[in-house]
Design a protein around this motif. Sequence first.
Motif, mmCIF file in Angstrom:
data_model
loop_
_atom_site.group_PDB
_atom_site.id
_atom_site.type_symbol
_atom_site.label_atom_id
_atom_site.label_comp_id
_atom_site.label_asym_id
_atom_site.label_seq_id
_atom_site.Cartn_x
_atom_site.Cartn_y
_atom_site.Cartn_z
ATOM 1 N N GLY A 118 0.851 -1.541 0.051
ATOM 2 C CA GLY A 118 -0.084 -0.024 0.241
ATOM 3 C C GLY A 118 0.942 1.208 -0.173
ATOM 4 O O GLY A 118 0.493 2.406 -0.212
ATOM 5 N N SER A 169 3.399 1.937 -2.434
ATOM 6 C CA SER A 169 4.009 2.168 -3.561
ATOM 7 C C SER A 169 2.418 2.457 -4.519
ATOM 8 O O SER A 169 1.394 1.802 -4.438
ATOM 9 C CB SER A 169 4.772 1.087 -3.861
ATOM 10 N N ALA A 194 0.798 1.340 -8.065
ATOM 11 C CA ALA A 194 -0.097 0.508 -8.429
ATOM 12 C C ALA A 194 1.430 -0.878 -9.481
ATOM 13 O O ALA A 194 2.020 -1.909 -8.833
ATOM 14 C CB ALA A 194 -0.727 0.353 -9.274
ATOM 15 N N LEU A 212 -1.975 2.911 -1.297
ATOM 16 C CA LEU A 212 -1.710 4.104 -2.586
ATOM 17 C C LEU A 212 -1.346 3.696 -4.305
ATOM 18 O O LEU A 212 -2.198 4.565 -4.988
ATOM 19 C CB LEU A 212 0.155 4.828 -2.308
ATOM 20 N N TYR A 213 -1.317 2.433 -4.565
ATOM 21 C CA TYR A 213 -1.239 1.742 -5.349
ATOM 22 C C TYR A 213 -2.848 1.205 -5.500
ATOM 23 O O TYR A 213 -3.573 1.556 -7.400
ATOM 24 C CB TYR A 213 -1.286 0.002 -5.492
ATOM 25 N N THR A 218 -3.359 5.700 -7.391
ATOM 26 C CA THR A 218 -1.905 6.413 -8.242
ATOM 27 C C THR A 218 -2.796 7.065 -9.562
ATOM 28 O O THR A 218 -2.324 8.322 -9.831
ATOM 29 C CB THR A 218 -1.243 4.954 -8.834
ATOM 30 N N GLU A 219 -3.564 6.273 -9.908
ATOM 31 C CA GLU A 219 -4.329 7.441 -11.767
ATOM 32 C C GLU A 219 -5.077 8.222 -10.910
ATOM 33 O O GLU A 219 -4.645 9.257 -11.476
ATOM 34 C CB GLU A 219 -4.755 5.993 -12.302
ATOM 35 N N ARG A 258 4.997 11.576 -19.304
ATOM 36 C CA ARG A 258 4.371 11.113 -17.898
ATOM 37 C C ARG A 258 3.839 11.720 -16.370
ATOM 38 O O ARG A 258 5.625 10.298 -16.241
ATOM 39 C CB ARG A 258 4.166 9.623 -18.322
#
Lengths: 150, 273
Positions: free
Chosen positions: A98, A100, A102, B61-62, B65-66, B93
Amino acid sequence: MSALSVFIGVCAFFSASFVGLWLKKRLVKKADFYKDYYDYLTFALEKISYERAVVSEINKGFRGKSKEFSEFLEGKEINIAIPENDLSEIRSSISSIGRSDAETQIASLSSKCASMKRFVENECASFRKDAALRFKLAVLVGVALFIILV
Amino acid sequence: MLKEYLPEKINAILPPSVLEIRLRRRKPISFLTKKGKSFANHIVTDAEFEEALALATERSLYAITEKLVNGYLPLKGGVRVGVAGESVSDGNRVKTVKNITSLVYRIPHQIFGASDFLQIDGNFRENVLIISPPACGKTTFLRDLSRRLSIAGMNVAVLDERGEIGGVVQSEVTLDLGNNADVLVGFPKSIAYENALRSLNPDYIVTDELSGESDVKGVLRAYYGGVKVAATLHGSGESAFYGDFAPLAKVFDRIIVLGKEPRVGSVVQNIVR
């Protein structure tokens, strides 16, 4: 062959078997814990890859075999025959989920899964084999003690 | 709903009916209520800020992220957290955002009847554009407009990219959009228009904050496809149709300009074209 020696022999047999059972359970618990850790990583990888599920959903949805691993996941103190170094490594590995993005998260989980797979296949199988052996050995020791004492 | 995303100390000083909260690292918290903007006598510590960030990202966080790259975090119930920080780029990007310094929580609310003056019934067939500068009530107005269209019996496809219009929480639309609204949450606009047009058979497409080429193309696609559009756009009047948005000038039959005076959400202009 007095009744007392039979009684002592039976007690020795059961004590040795009990110790064997305890040793067996200890090793099986250890193997289950590592196996659950591997299954958890695989489950997390799948949930993150396909659903981007959050950590709380992953933890809620994971169904493992080891009671100790479930408690460990909840942050509780557990009593298990796993070296403290290993436990703290597993703890930090789980708590790093959680933190970092994806792409990085999936790559890191994939590599952890691959190394744990090898460990589970080799080490855990040997834990289970040892567990069965120790139990059998303890029973044999119990039988031997019974014969000697009686 | 918002309380579960804020540290306890901050929850304790929240004023009632708050519309916006701004947390800035090592700065006083600022609130926006109906009475206006105010600062609390509380400096946001690094620990509080980190906790608020962890709660807003659900420690995952993953998963966001977008969205973070697009400058916001969507929370349950239609709350949107604007994020300011430092970008981490890989060529052109933006990969993620680090060193986050500000979190701006915008709390959705419903004002039933905001669009009543349009007298929407089953025969209403206007393409409606709501224009205003930020924080003048565009989304609130659009939400009420969607609800009115839906109540009037029209199939309304709501393209809710940021989850603000319907406030969808685990498959439930928590804000009232009537019984005829189909909400597409989190879809990029380029996909959302196509999905709505091809599979939802909408009478109206409702979308918030037209912002780029995909929106312009999508709106034109709906317009030429015979589907009506209700949308919002940042601006201060018809002058908003510049640059990329110029092709949209012919689309809208009615333009409603909102302002902050005498109160937030006041209709400044109601242009029928």
